[in-house]
Design a protein around this motif. Structure first.
Motif, PDB file in Angstrom:
ATOM      1  N   LEU A 120       1.634  -6.179  -2.506  1.00 21.68           N
ATOM      2  CA  LEU A 120       0.265  -6.128  -2.011  1.00 21.68           C
ATOM      3  C   LEU A 120      -0.490  -7.397  -2.392  1.00 21.68           C
ATOM      4  O   LEU A 120      -1.178  -8.006  -1.564  1.00 21.68           O
ATOM      5  CB  LEU A 120      -0.422  -4.888  -2.600  1.00 21.68           C
ATOM      6  CG  LEU A 120      -1.866  -4.618  -2.222  1.00 21.68           C
ATOM      7  CD1 LEU A 120      -2.072  -4.684  -0.730  1.00 21.68           C
ATOM      8  CD2 LEU A 120      -2.285  -3.245  -2.762  1.00 21.68           C
ATOM      9  N   ILE A 158      -4.993  -2.888  -7.190  1.00 21.11           N
ATOM     10  CA  ILE A 158      -4.249  -3.713  -6.238  1.00 21.11           C
ATOM     11  C   ILE A 158      -3.536  -4.874  -6.907  1.00 21.11           C
ATOM     12  O   ILE A 158      -2.505  -5.321  -6.440  1.00 21.11           O
ATOM     13  CB  ILE A 158      -5.155  -4.226  -5.076  1.00 21.11           C
ATOM     14  CG1 ILE A 158      -6.313  -5.061  -5.586  1.00 21.11           C
ATOM     15  CG2 ILE A 158      -5.663  -3.082  -4.242  1.00 21.11           C
ATOM     16  CD1 ILE A 158      -7.124  -5.676  -4.451  1.00 21.11           C
ATOM     17  N   VAL A 215       0.834  -1.200   0.000  1.00 12.50           N
ATOM     18  CA  VAL A 215       0.000   0.000   0.000  1.00 12.50           C
ATOM     19  C   VAL A 215       0.870   1.251   0.000  1.00 12.50           C
ATOM     20  O   VAL A 215       0.598   2.226  -0.707  1.00 12.50           O
ATOM     21  CB  VAL A 215      -0.958  -0.019   1.210  1.00 12.50           C
ATOM     22  CG1 VAL A 215      -1.605   1.353   1.402  1.00 12.50           C
ATOM     23  CG2 VAL A 215      -2.015  -1.084   1.033  1.00 12.50           C
ATOM     24  N   PRO A 242      -6.603  -4.999   8.195  1.00  8.35           N
ATOM     25  CA  PRO A 242      -5.454  -4.324   7.572  1.00  8.35           C
ATOM     26  C   PRO A 242      -4.781  -3.281   8.474  1.00  8.35           C
ATOM     27  O   PRO A 242      -3.745  -2.743   8.092  1.00  8.35           O
ATOM     28  CB  PRO A 242      -6.079  -3.662   6.333  1.00  8.35           C
ATOM     29  CG  PRO A 242      -7.528  -3.557   6.634  1.00  8.35           C
ATOM     30  CD  PRO A 242      -7.866  -4.711   7.531  1.00  8.35           C
ATOM     31  N   MET A 297      -7.042   1.412   2.178  1.00  9.02           N
ATOM     32  CA  MET A 297      -6.648   0.092   2.652  1.00  9.02           C
ATOM     33  C   MET A 297      -7.572  -0.408   3.770  1.00  9.02           C
ATOM     34  O   MET A 297      -7.837  -1.611   3.877  1.00  9.02           O
ATOM     35  CB  MET A 297      -5.208   0.141   3.170  1.00  9.02           C
ATOM     36  CG  MET A 297      -4.709  -1.173   3.715  1.00  9.02           C
ATOM     37  SD  MET A 297      -3.090  -0.999   4.469  1.00  9.02           S
ATOM     38  CE  MET A 297      -3.516  -0.103   5.957  1.00  9.02           C
TER      39      MET A 297
END
Length: 509
Positions: free
Chosen positions: A282, A276, A181, A309, A246
């Motif tokens: 990621l 993503i 991220v 997350p 995120m």
RNA sequence: GCCGCUGUAGCUCAGUUGGUUAGAGCGCUAGAUUGUGGAUCUAGAGGUCCCCUGUUCAAGCCAGGGCAGCGGUACCA
């Protein structure tokens, strides 16, 4: 008037951040450790113990540009001037042990370990400079099944201690998701290393500061209630939005017609950022956490383990999945103020720690319970039987010449598995009764001249006597009435004491 | 590290506009009660008023500096 001599006397005091643990807590703590040990053993982990201190370089705590041990650890020099440090966790000594004994160990190597660790930091409420951890680690495999297993182990241990399902959660994330991220947000380059650390710290505070506080820390900075200013990461609005995106990532598991479970991940960044799927780290991170979630769901742990997350954990050595065990109920302290317990354990994958000692790559993953914190939580939940062990039966020393007889009485009780001790002080009967009371003795055994002459012993039930004292106001009557006491023949002693113990076991149960 | 609050008996605290020998409750020890833990009554022990410097005839109290503790925050393998 204080003499010079008196001034030189040392003050009886504890170093700050240290504490004494007395009998009731010690006993409860030992029962707790036994429970955790049984769970860890049931997963096949083997016990290991390592020393309290290690060579400082083996613990890996040197400042990059200084030849002195890092602050934060207690260190001293050996007579050959080598630096030694007290261990600050149980993972670094494990890495040393595995590297040292690698060839002889089964791989993967699985061990559990408990003991005190020390950190030279400012103590706070519930934070000490010596505390106990209880770890389980699997070294020598990069299989995510090992990480999934730790999630289940954590859940089992917490549940075995009496914390009900629904009052805790095992949260799982991956360092690679966080790294990915940040790369997507344009922080991937080496020169952004400091910024990345600040971003991780900010995310870690989400549960405490809320989204507003995190935004401030991601941006210019934040001023707290005490007026202290914390410098932020200096991200622009778009970057902050990307990090925030995120928080909305999710993982669901679909079960196919063949019964196999496939994780499915969802989430996207705002306009102007990559998708993503285009960020390798990621993608890998989401895949490994997805596999973990699929594994725990297959084993029916899906209600206790979930992807989150915002889990960050320590900044230094985690490389893959990170897990955190959190208690989700609230309690109140003695003054009635609400207390949140939060994290009582955590861990994750550290693929670089053993490799420090050897050229080859040795992946590892582990989980650690903060025993003292969990203890406080159990106490608040009322899950501790702190008075499970009663005081000993006290045999009064009525006649010093008869100590030999009293020893025989004590031995008889001990052989019948009853805790018993003779009063070893030198005071009179009244003081001996007070002593027995303070020790929590269920009863005392009295054998003075009168009893001896009759071949008897007198047993006084202190718990029953205490109850009766409520009904007696006059001291003369209290004393002469001799409530709750009775005499039996010497050979009926054990039976009589047992009947007293049994009466109170029933009353309290 | 930074910010704030607080330091008087073992514990919890009171202490007047600065005024003689600093108090209370609880706890502790002992006695009333020579073989009885509770309750009651009586007595006793226990103080560097955090430390230093200053102001003042006089400081537990006022001023400055320090130290310690607590709370928050930062860091946290």
């Amino acid at each position: 008037m204080s003499s010079k001599k008196a001034d030189k006397r040392p003050e009886a005091r504890l170093p700050k951040g240290m504490r004494d643990i007395e009998a009731p807590e010690l006993r409860a703590m030992e029962r707790m450790l036994g429970t955790i040990r049984r769970v860890y053993e049931s997963y096949g982990f083997e016990p290991l113990d390592t020393p309290a201190f290690e060579y400082t370089d083996a613990l890996g705590k040197f400042l990059p540009d200084q030849d002195r041990p890092n602050e934060g650890v207690f260190s001293f020099q050996d007579e050959d001037e080598q630096w030694l440090s007290l261990r600050y966790d149980l993972t670094a000594p494990l890495a040393r042990y595995v590297a040292q004994n690698f060839d002889g160990l089964p791989k993967p190597f699985r061990r559990y370990q408990t003991g005190p660790v020390w950190r030279n930091e400012k103590p706070g409420p519930g934070r000490f400079r010596q505390f106990t951890q209880f770890d389980a680690d699997t070294v020598g495999t990069d299989n995510v099944a090992a990480d999934a297993e730790l999630c289940m182990l954590a859940a089992d241990a917490i549940e075995a201690l009496g914390i009900p399902r629904g009052s805790f959660v095992i949260r799982v994330n991956s360092r690679r998701i966080l790294d990915g991220v940040m790369t997507a947000a344009g922080l991937g380059e080496d020169e952004n290393a400091r910024q990345r650390l600040t971003v991780l710290r900010a995310i870690d505070k989400l549960d405490r500061l809320g989204i507003e506080g995190v935004r401030e820390l991601l941006g210019a900075g934040r001023k707290d209630e005490s007026g202290d200013f914390t410098k932020g990461a200096g991200l622009n609005a778009a970057q902050i939005a990307a990090i925030e995106a995120m928080f909305g990532f999710s993982i669901t598991v679909e079960t196919g017609a063949d019964g196999l479970r496939t994780p499915k991940t969802e989430g996207q960044f705002p306009k102007g950022f990559p998708s993503i799927a285009d960020v390798p780290a990621l993608n890998e991170g989401l895949t490994e956490v997805g596999q973990i979630i699929a594994l725990v769901e297959a084993a029916d742990y899906g209600d206790r383990v979930r992807f989150d997350p915002t889990v960050v954990r320590g900044l230094e050595y985690y490389t893959g999945p990170v897990i955190e065990a959190e208690l989700t109920f609230e309690a109140t302290d003695e003054s009635g103020a609400p207390v949140r317990f939060g994290s009582v354990g955590g861990g994750g994958r550290y693929d670089g720690l053993v490799s420090r000692f050897k050229g080859t790559k040795i992946p590892a993953t582990g989980f650690s319970i903060g025993v003292s914190r969990l203890y406080s939580a159990l106490q608040a939940l009322g899950k501790l039987e702190t008075d499970a062990v009663s005081g000993p039966v006290v045999i009064l020393a009525m006649d010093k010449a008869r100590l030999g007889d009293y020893n025989r009485v004590a031995r008889t009780l001990r052989e019948a598995n009853i805790r018993a001790e003779i009063y070893l002080g030198t005071s009179g009967m009244k003081a001996q009764m007070k002593y027995a009371d303070k020790r929590g003795a269920p009863c005392v055994v009295i054998q003075g001249g009168d009893e001896l002459a009759r071949g008897e012993v007198t047993i006084k039930d202190l718990i029953e006597g205490d109850r009766l004292s409520g009904e007696i106001a006059d001291h003369q009557a209290w004393r002469e009435g001799r409530p709750a006491q009775f005499s039996v023949k010497e050979n009926e002693l054990v039976e009589a004491v047992r009947s007293v113990l049994a009466r109170h076991a029933k009353a309290s149960g």
